[in-house]
Design a protein around this motif. Structure first.
Motif, PDB file in Angstrom:
ATOM      1  N   ASN A 146      -7.240   4.198   6.171  1.00  0.00           N
ATOM      2  CA  ASN A 146      -7.004   3.325   5.024  1.00  0.00           C
ATOM      3  C   ASN A 146      -6.057   3.961   4.007  1.00  0.00           C
TER       4      ASN A 146
ATOM      5  N   ARG B 189      -8.133  -1.349   4.472  1.00  0.00           N
ATOM      6  CA  ARG B 189      -8.627  -1.439   3.108  1.00  0.00           C
ATOM      7  C   ARG B 189      -7.702  -0.660   2.187  1.00  0.00           C
TER       8      ARG B 189
ATOM      9  N   CYS C 226      -6.929   1.907  -0.576  1.00  0.00           N
ATOM     10  CA  CYS C 226      -7.649   3.126  -0.941  1.00  0.00           C
ATOM     11  C   CYS C 226      -6.761   3.940  -1.872  1.00  0.00           C
TER      12      CYS C 226
END
Length: 444
Positions: A90, A221, A223
């Motif tokens: 991520n 995601r 991050c």
């Protein structure tokens, strides 16, 4: 697709599942330029065609940066996922996205401000400068789309959703074709109509890819808390080969344009415009098949499944060579038809261009070998080997030979430059591969 399938499913079956989406994505992405070339060649004329060819280097630079962070980042992400390190995966995705947005903004601003100077530097003449500027102003204003399209397609494909990347490419291209025809032939908007159609197509492409982030398949995601700078060097190392594959085409086109104008004149430049667009389709298809195994190899490499890694490499190499044979036979027997896609039959270009086209693509088999080995090196994070092959076939050999051949062998030898460069690059790639295999055996 479940991540465990990448480690357990039979390599041949897994390759087949990835092949069609990867191939379709590559082919339809290339059709943006091809469609503009066909429509401009028929609707605007030869001067519009040469104006478009003048701007192709800038297009190649934009796409090169998108691929550098897209392929480089997604390879690192897949290897991290194969190692079960989701946090690093991520972080790599986030860093790659921020990087391409920042660089895209800088290049958009720079090219928009200095467009007239860039067009002159790239070889514009009095008869095509105005057409190049008309197309280029809108192209530079929408440059971010050219960065994001290859970037998002690479990450979406490596995140286990190759079909969505395919749908994005196909839908965007079809939309571009429809509006190209309407704006050029129905509304008579010329070069401006061609670039507006391209902008609409790329916008749709990017939007469809972006829907992946709202789907159940999405594993990526954002991050922002953990993005060490070491990711930059890793992404650049693994993405540099993809960057060179696109960027160096801009350099090669620039040198070819200059040499062809000096030795063969405007007619030679028109046939080279046709060749470069045929080459875009050929290269996209070759890359599509060769790159199919990249996420499969990267994931299995991260999971230390060396036997499967080698199996995927052999499948990719065989498939790319088979495609090379099919493509060259088609070009050989349908050369005139390929040329008539871009120019009118009344011109003298078709008869003059037939031998040039057939000679130019003679190196396609060596190209298949070099591509397969370079993509394999990239997938297993052997960045040095991939970069060296990319530099040899992408810029060093073509530029050296384009400067030497016409002086020693005459203007017509220009069409032999690329086959010679591909053969030499293929031999170098085989040498690097054998050296890598010997080192692996010694280490075992």
């Amino acid at each position: 697709m479940d991540a465990s399938d990448l480690l357990r499913e039979k390599p041949g079956r897994l390759f087949a599942r990835y092949l069609i989406p990867a191939l379709a994505s590559s082919i339809f992405t290339s059709f943006y330029v091809i469609t503009d070339t066909m429509m401009i060649g028929k609707g605007v004329g030869e001067h519009g065609l040469t104006a478009l060819n003048i701007l192709l280097p800038l297009y190649s630079v934009f796409m090169a940066i998108g691929y550098m962070f897209g392929v480089g980042g997604s390879v690192c992400m897949s290897v991290a996922r194969g190692s079960r390190n989701d946090r690093e995966a991520n972080a790599v995705f986030t860093f790659s996205l921020i990087s391409v947005l920042v660089l895209g903004s800088i290049f958009t601003l720079f090219t928009s401000i200095f467009l007239e100077y860039l067009v002159d530097m790239l070889g514009a003449t009095e008869v095509n400068r105005g057409l190049a500027l008309e197309y280029g102003r809108l192209m530079m204003g929408s440059a971010m789309l050219y960065f994001l399209s290859p970037f998002l397609q690479s990450f979406v494909k490596n995140d286990g959703d190759p079909k969505r990347a395919m749908v994005a490419a196909v839908t965007g291209t079809v939309w571009n074709i429809i509006w190209d025809y309407l704006l050029i032939f129905v509304f008579h908007m010329g070069m401006r109509g061609a670039i507006l159609a391209t902008i609409m197509g790329y916008s749709l492409n990017v939007l469809i890819c972006a829907t992946h982030f709202f789907s159940r398949r999405n594993q990526m995601r954002f991050c922002l808390a953990d993005i060490p700078l070491r990711y930059l060097s890793r992404i650049l190392q693994n993405g540099m080969a993809s960057f060179f594959a696109e960027f160096t085409s801009a350099v090669v086109i620039f040198f070819f344009n200059l040499q062809i104008l000096d030795y063969l004149g405007e007619q030679g430049l028109v046939i080279y415009s046709v060749i470069t667009n045929l080459a875009i389709v050929v290269n996209s298809m070759m890359n599509g098949v060769s790159n199919t195994v990249q996420p499969l190899i990267s994931y299995n490499f991260g999971a230390k499944k060396s036997e499967r890694v080698h199996r995927f490499f052999r499948i990719g190499m065989g498939s790319t060579l088979l495609l090379a044979g099919i493509l060259y036979l088609f070009i050989l027997f349908e050369t005139k038809w390929c040329i008539l896609l871009f120019v009118n039959s009344a011109d003298a270009i078709p008869s003059y261009g037939i031998p040039s086209v057939r000679i130019y693509f003679l190196g396609i088999f060596a190209q298949a070998i070099a591509l397969s080995i370079a993509n394999h090196f990239q997938a297993v994070m052997h960045a040095g080997g991939a970069l060296l092959i990319g530099m040899l076939r992408g810029v060093l050999l073509p530029v050296i030979l384009i400067l030497i051949f016409p002086v020693l062998l005459g203007g017509s030898s220009i069409w032999f430059v690329l086959p010679a460069a591909e053969v030499l690059s293929g031999l170098a790639a085989i040498g690097l591969w054998l050296r890598s295999e010997n080192r692996e055996k010694v280490s075992v």
